[in-house]
Design an enzyme around this catalytic site. Structure first.
Site, short mmCIF file in Angstrom:
data_model
loop_
_atom_site.label_atom_id
_atom_site.label_comp_id
_atom_site.label_asym_id
_atom_site.label_seq_id
_atom_site.Cartn_x
_atom_site.Cartn_y
_atom_site.Cartn_z
N ARG A 185 -30.22 16.18 28.03
CA ARG A 185 -30.38 15.71 26.64
C ARG A 185 -29.84 16.77 25.67
O ARG A 185 -28.76 16.62 25.12
CB ARG A 185 -31.86 15.39 26.39
N ASP A 186 -30.56 17.87 25.51
CA ASP A 186 -30.11 18.90 24.56
C ASP A 186 -28.76 19.46 25.02
O ASP A 186 -27.88 19.75 24.20
CB ASP A 186 -31.15 20.03 24.50
N HIS A 232 -39.05 26.75 23.26
CA HIS A 232 -37.72 26.13 23.39
C HIS A 232 -36.72 27.06 22.72
O HIS A 232 -36.52 27.00 21.50
CB HIS A 232 -37.79 24.76 22.70
N HIS A 289 -33.03 28.68 22.13
CA HIS A 289 -31.57 28.66 22.29
C HIS A 289 -31.14 30.13 22.37
O HIS A 289 -31.81 31.02 21.85
CB HIS A 289 -30.92 27.92 21.12
N CYS A 313 -26.78 21.97 19.03
CA CYS A 313 -27.32 20.86 18.25
C CYS A 313 -26.25 20.39 17.28
O CYS A 313 -25.74 21.19 16.49
CB CYS A 313 -28.58 21.28 17.49
N ASN A 353 -29.05 26.27 25.19
CA ASN A 353 -30.44 26.68 25.45
C ASN A 353 -30.46 27.83 26.45
O ASN A 353 -29.47 28.11 27.13
CB ASN A 353 -31.20 25.52 26.10
P1 HMG Z 1 -30.90 6.51 9.17
O1 HMG Z 1 -29.43 6.29 8.98
O2 HMG Z 1 -31.68 7.06 8.02
O3 HMG Z 1 -31.59 5.18 9.72
O4 HMG Z 1 -31.06 7.49 10.40
P2 HMG Z 1 -32.34 4.01 8.99
O5 HMG Z 1 -33.78 4.11 9.29
O6 HMG Z 1 -31.92 3.97 7.53
O7 HMG Z 1 -31.71 2.74 9.73
C1 HMG Z 1 -30.32 2.46 9.61
C2 HMG Z 1 -29.89 1.56 10.74
O8 HMG Z 1 -30.02 2.30 11.96
C3 HMG Z 1 -30.73 0.31 10.91
O9 HMG Z 1 -29.86 -0.70 11.38
C4 HMG Z 1 -31.68 0.67 12.00
O10 HMG Z 1 -32.14 -0.46 12.76
C5 HMG Z 1 -30.81 1.55 12.88
P3 HMG Z 1 -29.37 -1.89 10.43
O11 HMG Z 1 -30.65 -2.55 9.95
O12 HMG Z 1 -28.63 -1.20 9.32
O13 HMG Z 1 -28.52 -2.70 11.34
N1 HMG Z 1 -31.64 2.49 13.65
C6 HMG Z 1 -31.57 2.66 14.98
N2 HMG Z 1 -30.79 2.13 15.92
C7 HMG Z 1 -31.01 2.52 17.19
N3 HMG Z 1 -31.95 3.42 17.55
C8 HMG Z 1 -32.73 3.97 16.63
C9 HMG Z 1 -32.55 3.60 15.27
N4 HMG Z 1 -33.16 3.99 14.15
C10 HMG Z 1 -32.60 3.28 13.15
N5 HMG Z 1 -33.66 4.86 17.00
C11 HMG Z 1 -32.31 8.29 12.29
C12 HMG Z 1 -32.35 7.92 10.82
C13 HMG Z 1 -33.59 9.02 12.63
C14 HMG Z 1 -32.17 7.03 13.09
C15 HMG Z 1 -31.07 9.20 12.53
O14 HMG Z 1 -31.14 10.26 11.65
C16 HMG Z 1 -31.00 9.73 13.94
O15 HMG Z 1 -30.81 8.98 14.89
N6 HMG Z 1 -31.16 11.06 14.10
C17 HMG Z 1 -31.13 11.66 15.42
C18 HMG Z 1 -30.70 13.08 15.31
C19 HMG Z 1 -30.73 13.73 16.68
O16 HMG Z 1 -30.77 13.10 17.71
N7 HMG Z 1 -30.70 15.10 16.66
C20 HMG Z 1 -30.67 15.87 17.85
C21 HMG Z 1 -32.02 15.97 18.51
S1 HMG Z 1 -33.10 17.17 17.73
C22 HMG Z 1 -32.72 18.64 18.51
O17 HMG Z 1 -31.75 18.73 19.22
C23 HMG Z 1 -33.66 19.79 18.35
C24 HMG Z 1 -34.50 20.04 19.60
O18 HMG Z 1 -33.66 20.32 20.73
C25 HMG Z 1 -35.44 21.24 19.38
C26 HMG Z 1 -34.74 22.50 18.83
O19 HMG Z 1 -33.79 23.00 19.45
O20 HMG Z 1 -35.19 22.94 17.77
C27 HMG Z 1 -35.37 18.83 19.95
MG MG Z 2 -32.82 22.30 21.21
#
Ligand code: HMG
Ligand code: MG
Length: 319
Positions: A24-25, A216, A218, A249, A258
């Site tokens: 995933r990450d 966690h 990196h 990320c 990581n």
């Molecule tokens: P948004 O554009 O604000 O979404 O994104 P929305 O709520 O306004 O919805 C817009 C459209 O997206 C809608 O569709 C929703 O249904 C659809 P429409 O009605 O326009 O047809 N939608 C989705 N579709 C599929 N799956 C979903 C979903 N949600 C809404 N889940 C959102 C907001 C949260 C969805 C977006 O910002 C997003 O997906 N972000 C993910 C970011 C991400 O994955 N980042 C990496 C992981 S975090 C990380 O790596 C850190 C970590 O490792 C720890 C560390 O290292 O610190 C964990």
């Molecule tokens: Mg991470």
């Protein structure tokens, strides 16, 4: 295969649970799409190597993280594995998708800073907590285990130093919602061991017990292993790591991979700490994955051990 000499050190846990995040990450930042079958084999090989918690994918918006757009195809290919297979869910829509496939472990991901909440989730910090609250409640009602990530616990690329109280507040909010465990993210790898100990002590003072905390790290500045040792000395027993040191990320440009799982396992084996992981099988998996990605693993342990294996396979040179 060469293994470290086992010399235990005082006051360390007997066993550590590795929360493997390579699929995933590790992969979420890869530009070229990795075929779903390769991801599934990667996860299978990780399970065969003895990893028992393998974060499989994210049910996020496919436009935000195109690499993980195949979550629906991938999850059923691995869901028979005996390992726990947590998946990330950013909102109710993500939880629906995960539960529909039978996911039993989900993770919400919050930020200790406003800037990353906006960059990662398109919400203010409080709005994102408002989104998570019903997600956590529903996941718990469905009998799922819920992890709460807190990103940018030690520094933020836009805001710089992150005050401890911001991290403590978000951790408290996630626990109040019902999260079973937390993972303290050093998203851009700026933490150092004293800072880790200070944050853990602050959390304990605010009644966040160590046994719900994972770390966690990196490895951007090469501190991930030192920070892990500090956390172990404090009593933490859940450590996130990524096979081969894959990762980054897409929403925090200064984030690199990581902590490499192999580097972690080498240190833990040397300390006599149980992980259940077969290091040779893990190195073989990361070497295989590095070939698929077309570049060598950044893990020092993978490089050292695969170099030794290659040397051992050479016929002796005539003098
Ligand atoms: P948004 O554009 O604000 O979404 O994104 P929305 O709520 O306004 O919805 C817009 C459209 O997206 C809608 O569709 C929703 O249904 C659809 P429409 O009605 O326009 O047809 N939608 C989705 N579709 C599929 N799956 C979903 C979903 N949600 C809404 N889940 C959102 C907001 C949260 C969805 C977006 O910002 C997003 O997906 N972000 C993910 C970011 C991400 O994955 N980042 C990496 C992981 S975090 C990380 O790596 C850190 C970590 O490792 C720890 C560390 O290292 O610190 C964990
Ligand atoms: Mg991470």
């Amino acid at each position: 295969m060469t293994l470290p000499m086992v010399v235990p050190a005082p006051d360390l846990p007997a066993r550590v649970r590795i929360h493997e995040v390579g699929a995933r990450d590790g992969l979420q930042n890869e530009k070229a799409t990795v075929p779903t079958a390769v991801k599934a084999e990667f996860i299978r090989r990780l399970a065969d190597a003895g990893l028992t918690t393998i974060e499989a994918t994210s049910f996020v918006h496919p436009k935000w993280v195109p690499q993980l757009a195949d979550a629906e195809e991938l999850f059923p290919l691995v869901s028979d594995l005996p390992a726990r297979l947590p998946v990330l869910v950013p909102n109710g829509r993500g939880l629906d998708r995960a539960l529909a496939l039978g996911a039993r472990q989900v993770a919400v991901f919050a930020s200790a800073t406003e800037s990353f909440a906006k960059a990662n989730l398109n919400r203010t910090l409080d709005e994102s907590l408002g989104v998570f609250e019903p997600v956590v409640r529903r996941a718990k009602d469905e009998g799922a285990h819920v992890r709460g990530y807190v990103s940018m616990c030690f520094g933020d690329p836009w805001e710089g130093a992150v005050p401890l109280h911001q991290v403590v507040r978000v951790c408290g909010a996630l626990l109040d919602m019902g999260c079973d465990e937390l993972s303290l993210g050093d998203t851009i790898g700026v933490a150092t061991p004293g800072h880790v100990l200070e944050l853990l002590a602050s959390l304990n003072e605010q009644r966040v017990p160590t046994n719900v905390l994972g770390v966690h790290f990196h490895d951007t500045y090469g501190q991930a292993l030192a920070n892990t040792l500090a956390a172990l000395q404090h009593g933490v027993t859940t450590v996130d790591a990524s096979a081969g040191g894959l990762g980054g990320c897409p929403f925090a440009r200064s984030a690199t991979g990581n902590l490499a799982t192999e580097d972690l396992v080498w240190m833990l084996q040397g300390l006599g700490i149980e992980t259940g992981v077969d290091l040779a099988a893990l190195v073989a998996t990361s070497t295989w994955m590095a070939e698929r990605l077309g570049r060598p693993s950044p893990s020092r342990t993978v490089r050292a051990l695969s170099h030794k294996d290659a040397q051992a396979a050479q016929p002796p040179q005539e003098k």
